[in-house]
Design an enzyme around this catalytic site. Structure first.
Site, PDB file in Angstrom:
ATOM      1  NE  ARG A  71      -3.539  -0.017   2.666  1.00  0.00           N
ATOM      2  CZ  ARG A  71      -4.016   0.203   3.898  1.00  0.00           C
ATOM      3  NH1 ARG A  71      -3.869  -0.701   4.842  1.00  0.00           N
ATOM      4  NH2 ARG A  71      -4.623   1.330   4.177  1.00  0.00           N
ATOM      5  CG  ASN A 103      -8.921   8.556   3.607  1.00  0.00           C
ATOM      6  OD1 ASN A 103      -9.700   7.684   3.972  1.00  0.00           O
ATOM      7  ND2 ASN A 103      -9.205   9.415   2.651  1.00  0.00           N
ATOM      8  CG  HIS A 120      -8.912   5.203  11.168  1.00  0.00           C
ATOM      9  ND1 HIS A 120      -9.851   4.825  10.232  1.00  0.00           N
ATOM     10  CD2 HIS A 120      -9.583   5.283  12.354  1.00  0.00           C
ATOM     11  CE1 HIS A 120     -11.032   4.680  10.818  1.00  0.00           C
ATOM     12  NE2 HIS A 120     -10.898   4.963  12.110  1.00  0.00           N
ATOM     13  CB  CYS A 131      10.496   2.269  23.468  1.00  0.00           C
ATOM     14  SG  CYS A 131      10.899   2.922  21.831  1.00  0.00           S
ATOM     15  CB  CYS A 147      12.906   0.625  17.821  1.00  0.00           C
ATOM     16  SG  CYS A 147      12.675   2.252  18.559  1.00  0.00           S
ATOM     17  CB  CYS A 150      14.332   1.041  22.640  1.00  0.00           C
ATOM     18  SG  CYS A 150      13.107   0.009  21.813  1.00  0.00           S
ATOM     19  CG  ASN A 214     -20.686   7.614  -1.041  1.00  0.00           C
ATOM     20  OD1 ASN A 214     -20.565   6.867  -2.001  1.00  0.00           O
ATOM     21  ND2 ASN A 214     -20.173   7.343   0.145  1.00  0.00           N
ATOM     22  CB  ALA A 232     -15.001  13.315  -3.571  1.00  0.00           C
TER      23      ALA A 232
HETATM   24  C1  BJW Z   1     -16.636   7.748  -3.447  1.00  0.00           C
HETATM   25  C2  BJW Z   1     -15.821   7.766  -4.549  1.00  0.00           C
HETATM   26  C3  BJW Z   1     -15.615   9.015  -5.101  1.00  0.00           C
HETATM   27  C4  BJW Z   1     -15.932   5.645  -3.879  1.00  0.00           C
HETATM   28  N1  BJW Z   1     -16.207  10.060  -4.568  1.00  0.00           N
HETATM   29  N2  BJW Z   1     -17.240   8.737  -2.852  1.00  0.00           N
HETATM   30  C5  BJW Z   1     -20.101   0.022  17.305  1.00  0.00           C
HETATM   31  C6  BJW Z   1     -20.922  -0.816  16.584  1.00  0.00           C
HETATM   32  C7  BJW Z   1     -20.391  -1.895  15.878  1.00  0.00           C
HETATM   33  C8  BJW Z   1     -19.025  -2.149  15.879  1.00  0.00           C
HETATM   34  C9  BJW Z   1     -18.211  -1.315  16.585  1.00  0.00           C
HETATM   35  C10 BJW Z   1     -18.732  -0.261  17.291  1.00  0.00           C
HETATM   36  N3  BJW Z   1     -17.722   0.393  17.883  1.00  0.00           N
HETATM   37  C11 BJW Z   1     -16.562  -0.235  17.583  1.00  0.00           C
HETATM   38  C12 BJW Z   1     -16.831  -1.280  16.788  1.00  0.00           C
HETATM   39  C13 BJW Z   1     -15.827  -2.212  16.228  1.00  0.00           C
HETATM   40  C14 BJW Z   1     -15.091  -1.694  15.028  1.00  0.00           C
HETATM   41  C15 BJW Z   1     -16.078  -1.471  13.891  1.00  0.00           C
HETATM   42  O1  BJW Z   1     -16.509  -0.382  13.600  1.00  0.00           O
HETATM   43  N4  BJW Z   1     -16.423  -2.542  13.203  1.00  0.00           N
HETATM   44  C16 BJW Z   1     -17.336  -2.447  12.061  1.00  0.00           C
HETATM   45  C17 BJW Z   1     -16.765  -3.257  10.908  1.00  0.00           C
HETATM   46  C18 BJW Z   1     -18.716  -2.854  12.485  1.00  0.00           C
HETATM   47  N5  BJW Z   1     -14.372  -0.450  15.310  1.00  0.00           N
HETATM   48  C19 BJW Z   1     -13.179  -0.455  15.891  1.00  0.00           C
HETATM   49  O2  BJW Z   1     -12.652  -1.514  16.229  1.00  0.00           O
HETATM   50  C20 BJW Z   1     -12.510   0.870  16.152  1.00  0.00           C
HETATM   51  N6  BJW Z   1     -12.042   0.896  17.471  1.00  0.00           N
HETATM   52  C21 BJW Z   1     -12.844   1.134  18.520  1.00  0.00           C
HETATM   53  O3  BJW Z   1     -13.982   1.511  18.397  1.00  0.00           O
HETATM   54  O4  BJW Z   1     -12.211   0.952  19.714  1.00  0.00           O
HETATM   55  C22 BJW Z   1     -12.960   1.028  20.923  1.00  0.00           C
HETATM   56  C23 BJW Z   1     -11.947   0.874  22.047  1.00  0.00           C
HETATM   57  C24 BJW Z   1     -11.985   1.778  23.091  1.00  0.00           C
HETATM   58  C25 BJW Z   1     -11.048   1.648  24.142  1.00  0.00           C
HETATM   59  C26 BJW Z   1     -10.113   0.631  24.099  1.00  0.00           C
HETATM   60  C27 BJW Z   1     -10.066  -0.258  23.055  1.00  0.00           C
HETATM   61  C28 BJW Z   1     -11.002  -0.139  22.009  1.00  0.00           C
HETATM   62  C29 BJW Z   1     -11.268   1.048  15.289  1.00  0.00           C
HETATM   63  C30 BJW Z   1     -11.576   1.051  13.837  1.00  0.00           C
HETATM   64  C31 BJW Z   1     -10.281   1.168  13.036  1.00  0.00           C
HETATM   65  C32 BJW Z   1     -10.530   1.007  11.555  1.00  0.00           C
HETATM   66  N7  BJW Z   1      -9.300   0.887  10.898  1.00  0.00           N
HETATM   67  C33 BJW Z   1      -9.238   0.824   9.447  1.00  0.00           C
HETATM   68  C34 BJW Z   1      -7.813   0.449   9.051  1.00  0.00           C
HETATM   69  C35 BJW Z   1      -6.884   1.627   9.317  1.00  0.00           C
HETATM   70  C36 BJW Z   1      -5.475   1.308   8.961  1.00  0.00           C
HETATM   71  C37 BJW Z   1      -5.300   0.977   7.508  1.00  0.00           C
HETATM   72  O5  BJW Z   1      -5.759   1.727   6.616  1.00  0.00           O
HETATM   73  O6  BJW Z   1      -4.684  -0.045   7.259  1.00  0.00           O
HETATM   74  O7  BJW Z   1      -9.612   2.086   8.881  1.00  0.00           O
HETATM   75  S1  BJW Z   1     -10.438  -0.307   8.720  1.00  0.00           S
HETATM   76  C38 BJW Z   1     -10.778   0.681   7.295  1.00  0.00           C
HETATM   77  O8  BJW Z   1     -12.163   1.118   7.304  1.00  0.00           O
HETATM   78  C39 BJW Z   1      -9.908   1.961   7.467  1.00  0.00           C
HETATM   79  C40 BJW Z   1     -10.870   3.029   7.021  1.00  0.00           C
HETATM   80  O9  BJW Z   1     -10.458   4.287   7.527  1.00  0.00           O
HETATM   81  C41 BJW Z   1     -12.195   2.529   7.566  1.00  0.00           C
HETATM   82  C42 BJW Z   1     -13.411   3.165   6.912  1.00  0.00           C
HETATM   83  O10 BJW Z   1     -13.471   2.877   5.552  1.00  0.00           O
HETATM   84  P1  BJW Z   1     -14.050   3.977   4.533  1.00  0.00           P
HETATM   85  O11 BJW Z   1     -13.143   5.133   4.493  1.00  0.00           O
HETATM   86  O12 BJW Z   1     -15.465   4.247   4.845  1.00  0.00           O
HETATM   87  O13 BJW Z   1     -13.871   3.214   3.133  1.00  0.00           O
HETATM   88  P2  BJW Z   1     -14.915   2.245   2.380  1.00  0.00           P
HETATM   89  O14 BJW Z   1     -14.132   1.506   1.356  1.00  0.00           O
HETATM   90  O15 BJW Z   1     -15.696   1.431   3.342  1.00  0.00           O
HETATM   91  O16 BJW Z   1     -15.944   3.245   1.680  1.00  0.00           O
HETATM   92  C43 BJW Z   1     -15.572   4.076   0.593  1.00  0.00           C
HETATM   93  C44 BJW Z   1     -16.783   4.921   0.221  1.00  0.00           C
HETATM   94  O17 BJW Z   1     -16.392   5.850  -0.782  1.00  0.00           O
HETATM   95  C45 BJW Z   1     -17.962   4.124  -0.364  1.00  0.00           C
HETATM   96  O18 BJW Z   1     -19.167   4.544   0.273  1.00  0.00           O
HETATM   97  C46 BJW Z   1     -17.982   4.520  -1.845  1.00  0.00           C
HETATM   98  O19 BJW Z   1     -19.310   4.547  -2.380  1.00  0.00           O
HETATM   99  C47 BJW Z   1     -17.390   5.907  -1.792  1.00  0.00           C
HETATM  100  N8  BJW Z   1     -16.688   6.353  -2.997  1.00  0.00           N
HETATM  101  N9  BJW Z   1     -15.400   6.460  -4.808  1.00  0.00           N
HETATM  102  C48 BJW Z   1     -17.011   9.920  -3.453  1.00  0.00           C
HETATM  103  N10 BJW Z   1     -14.854   9.143  -6.201  1.00  0.00           N
END
Ligand code: BJW
Length: 250
Positions: A71, A103, A120, A131, A147, A150, A214, A232
């Protein structure tokens, strides 16, 4: 884009006293960065949910690093697009707006948006699992890379994986803004990943307006008041132009 909706969205942005902007992978799609849940969202048949977890990294750090190295190399070839540049314009027009992105590609900053909160994390930063030291690394990383502070291993990407918390200071800044926001502009996210998916719900709950851009018609888990369907890179520059005319800026 239908002029009435654009006009309504621009009016709402111009009137808002407090605003939040949230972007997702869709804003970088026109730069060539694959979205997570789109047709190019799989890497070797793995979904983000399979690899972006602490468990996946503990099980097979080499595989997870291979995904991130792939990536990093891909994003290094990509440039910010018209949407990223339109957001820089928005920041000049709306100084009271908090800019947040899910992002990790760094393209908002590359376009010149300095004060964006990358909730994120960032692809090009590593964090030492021993560390906690952060380093910028544009080159490939493997689990054997030590690292520089450390000497510990392994380094991990400084991103937020599923099951991990968003950095508390970042989340507090966001929720402080959400607690006073009149409106939120959400661009290019599927609205499926929390806590970001809850931001629009929170603004709506307090009586604020949700504006969404979107390519796909409304989906996800929250209501919208104004939906601007399109890419967008097309719609955001149109919205900025409309906002400038509302604010009577040439
Ligand atoms: C266009 C276009 C164009 C295309 N113009 N539009 C409550 C309910 C249920 C579950 C949970 C909850 N709370 C927490 C959870 C669990 C979990 C979660 O949400 N799970 C779901 C799958 C249900 N969440 C977590 O675990 C989060 N942590 C948390 O809540 O911790 C609590 C905690 C507290 C205290 C201690 C410990 C824990 C963390 C979530 C982290 C997500 N990480 C990722 C990876 C990041 C690193 C990496 O990139 O490698 O983040 S996952 C991935 O999804 C990435 C993105 O940022 C994220 C969102 O994706 P995004 O941006 O929406 O992309 P797409 O592909 O889904 O959508 C693209 C859109 O664009 C589409 O709609 C297209 O139509 C559109 N599009 N071209 C305009 N040209």
């Amino acid at each position: 884009m239908e002029n009435a909706s654009l006009n309504e969205a621009a009016k709402c942005l111009a009137a808002a006293q407090q605003l939040l902007f949230l972007s997702g992978a869709g804003i970088s799609a026109e730069s060539g960065v694959p979205t997570f849940r789109g047709k190019d969202g799989l890497w070797r048949n793995y979904r983000a949910e399979d690899l972006a977890t602490p468990e996946a990294f503990a099980r097979n750090p080499a595989l997870v690093w291979e995904w991130y190295n792939w990536r990093k190399a891909l994003v290094a070839q990509c440039q910010p697009n018209a949407a990223h540049f339109a957001v820089v314009e928005l920041a000049k027009l709306l100084p009271h707006c908090l800019f947040v992105t899910q992002n990790v590609d760094g393209l908002h900053r590359a376009a010149g948006l300095d004060n964006v909160l990358e909730m994120h994390g960032n692809l090009y930063r590593t964090r030492c699992t021993v560390c906690g030291a952060l380093e910028e690394k544009r080159e490939d990383v493997t689990p054997e890379v030590r690292c520089t502070h450390c000497g510990g291993v392994p380094l991990r990407p400084d991103v937020v994986w599923f099951g991990e918390a968003i950095p508390p200071t970042t989340l507090k800044t966001i929720y402080d803004k959400l607690s006073v926001a009149d409106a939120i502009l959400v661009v290019g996210t599927s609205g499926t990943v929390y806590p970001a998916a809850g931001f629009a719900v929170e603004v709506r709950r307090r009586g604020g307006t949700v504006i969404e851009i979107n390519t796909e018609s409304p989906h996800g888990h929250y209501p919208r008041d104004i939906f601007l369907q399109g890419k967008a890179g097309t719609v955001l520059p149109q919205l900025v132009a409309q906002l400038k005319s509302q604010l009577q800026i040439a």
